[in-house]
Design an enzyme around this catalytic site. Structure first.
Site, PDB file in Angstrom:
ATOM      1  CG  HIS A 177      -0.333  -0.132   2.539  1.00 37.94           C
ATOM      2  ND1 HIS A 177       0.308   0.914   3.170  1.00 37.94           N
ATOM      3  CD2 HIS A 177      -0.241  -1.181   3.377  1.00 37.94           C
ATOM      4  CE1 HIS A 177       0.762   0.511   4.338  1.00 37.94           C
ATOM      5  NE2 HIS A 177       0.456  -0.762   4.482  1.00 37.94           N
ATOM      6  CG  HIS A 229       3.488   0.451  12.189  1.00 39.16           C
ATOM      7  ND1 HIS A 229       3.112  -0.241  11.064  1.00 39.16           N
ATOM      8  CD2 HIS A 229       3.789  -0.484  13.133  1.00 39.16           C
ATOM      9  CE1 HIS A 229       3.185  -1.544  11.308  1.00 39.16           C
ATOM     10  NE2 HIS A 229       3.586  -1.716  12.558  1.00 39.16           N
TER      11      HIS A 229
END
Length: 544
Positions: free
Chosen positions: A425, A432
């Site tokens: 992606h 994160h």
């Protein structure tokens, strides 16, 4: 199955108790309806602003947008036609569109959930209501400085955090980042990058004490359970352990190109036979390769609540009550689920911006463009500061000296800590980091940020034990939570899969999601909390 409540079956004539109960229920129903409408109207008044994009995709085509898993030519580039089909499927947001029109245009299966970019959020703000700044253009000195930092991080992966002041390669990296790039935006001491500022963040507490947050080292405790934070790690580059030799990945152009189509090449990390505490960038990257979203922040809660018995924020409404305690609200039953909930909501916001707004190229893809230019296969309008950087020669030699078959060939590709490289992606913003910004904001809200963490520690030289940290600076809960967020976000940069601007925008996006959601939830409670929170930018706000 729980039946819906009904007033039609009440006995006639109703008892006083039934009448009172009916009034309570009717009043509660009205409160629910009013609260839902008010929350929706309040959120709806938040301005939807036009997304800010850099012009790379429009100006230079798909070569400088995310295209991993599309079929690639000999230079590792996707065709314009395939990319446009890909973009149309993303915009449409239907599984059938991907399954029926892209199967012959993808190199391999494995796109990471592009349809989730269309998921709406009805609690707090939707991701589309939050504006994320445009990432740096490939023509900018800012982008060159970020890529140079990633090259140096790859070269410094195996240096123990405690050895930064004595390491020659850290010294070389700091000197280069200080002088070779006109727009390096990492923290500095004065005008210089130093071993104390390199590869860190600049939020409160992030430059204080050891590189690694105490919340990644102290034992985690939940009730009667307690466990050490030793983890599975991988061998350093060229480290020999029995018949195994450590390495980096995607440093040969043939393997790099193969992986750009989303293909599996059969390589895997060389696992260390001993579990260790996090010592260096490679260990930190290993942590985020297979972590489970909000895992480090739930662990941080276990350290704060059960291990350290850290005090909660003074704004907690139960701090000074003499007749009752919190439990369902403003205690662990409230805090722990909230940490998990904001992680999901932050990711939804992040996915909207990744797929529907920015489509930013990954560093591993950009490394291929630099390699093509360096070997004169193709010209691109990349800012010259990275092309003239002394770090490229160091990278060429590093890649040449890695063991075959994954290495052993000189190249200017960005060495990857993971054999698969980046996930499938786009880069911007970092998922994160978005989770980290949201989860840490929840913990900073509920715990007293001024509390000084007792008995700070660092990993031993081999990472098998913990040693006392002997520095004199007090390490506070707020500072170490900020550092935890930066450690987890920066861990993806240590792996070679994100840019610094990815993580900074992700942290702020997650923070915004958490703040608005907690404010909205607090309006549904009878207690009146008065939390004071310091944001990443240093500003103070109240969460009531």
């Amino acid at each position: 199955m729980v039946a819906a409540l009904s007033f039609s079956g009440l006995a006639s004539p109703p008892s006083a108790k039934a009448i009172a109960g009916g009034r309570i229920l009717r009043g509660r129903r009205e409160r629910l309806e009013v609260s839902r409408i008010r929350a929706a109207r309040k959120a709806g008044r938040v301005r939807f602003r036009r997304p800010l994009r850099n012009s790379d995709e429009n100006s230079f085509g798909q070569e400088f947008a995310y295209t991993k898993v599309l079929l690639k030519d000999t230079l590792g580039e996707a065709s314009a036609a395939n990319y446009q089909t890909f973009k149309a499927a993303i915009k449409k947001g239907q599984i059938a569109r991907f399954e029926n029109t892209l199967f012959d245009k993808l190199g391999a299966k494995g796109l990471k959930n592009p349809i989730a970019a269309h998921a709406l959020d009805l609690e707090g703000l939707d991701g589309s209501q939050l504006q994320v700044p445009a990432p740096p253009s490939i023509t900018s000195a800012w982008n060159s400085a970020e890529m140079a930092e990633l090259y140096w991080q790859a070269l410094c992966r195996d240096v123990h955090f405690s050895d930064y002041w004595s390491s020659s390669i850290i010294s070389d990296a700091a000197a280069d980042l200080s002088s070779s790039y006109s727009d390096f935006r990492g923290p500095k001491s004065g005008s210089q990058v130093t071993p104390g500022t390199i590869f860190r963040g600049a939020h409160l507490g992030e430059l204080t004490g050891p590189y690694l947050s105490q919340f990644l080292l102290h034992d985690v405790e939940f009730g009667t359970l307690r466990y050490e934070q030793k983890q599975k790690t991988f061998l350093a580059a060229n480290q020999v352990q029995g018949s195994k030799v450590g390495t980096d990945f995607m440093t040969r152009f043939d393997f790099w190109r193969f992986r750009q189509g989303g293909n599996e090449d059969g390589f895997s990390n060389i696992e260390d036979s001993t579990r260790r505490y996090i010592r260096n960038g490679r260990d930190l990257a290993a942590y985020v390769q297979v972590d489970r979203a909000y895992q480090p922040f739930i662990n941080a809660f276990g350290v704060l609540y059960d291990n350290l018995n850290a005090p909660q924020d003074p704004g907690n409404p139960y701090q000074n009550t003499s007749t009752m305690d919190g439990f369902l609200t403003f205690e662990y039953a409230h805090i722990m689920p909230l940490v998990a909930e904001v992680a999901w909501r932050a990711l939804k916001a992040c996915w909207y911006h990744k797929w529907l707004v920015h489509m930013r190229i990954r560093p591993e893809e950009f490394g291929g463009r630099i390699h093509n230019m360096a070997v004169e296969s193709k010209f691109y309008p990349i800012n010259e500061e990275i092309l003239n950087s002394p770090v490229l020669l160091r990278i060429f030699e590093h890649n040449q000296n890695l063991p075959a078959p994954s290495g052993g060939e000189g190249s200017y590709l960005l060495p990857q800590a993971f054999p698969e490289g980046c996930p499938n992606h786009p880069a911007y913003p970092s998922g994160h980091a978005s989770i980290a910004g949201a989860c840490v904001t929840v913990l900073k809200t509920f715990f007293n940020g001024d509390y000084v963490i007792p008995n700070p520690v660092v990993a031993s030289a081999d990472g098998t034990t913990l040693e006392a940290y002997t520095g004199s600076e007090p390490l506070t809960v707020e500072g170490e939570l900020n550092k935890l967020a930066m450690n987890i976000a920066m861990a993806r940069n240590w792996a070679g899969i994100h840019w610094r601007s990815d993580l900074l925008s992700g942290l702020e996006l997650g923070e915004s999601i958490a703040i608005y959601m907690m404010r909205e939830q607090n309006r549904l409670l009878r207690e009146r909390p008065n939390f004071r929170l310091r944001k990443f930018d240093g500003s103070l706000l109240t969460i009531r």
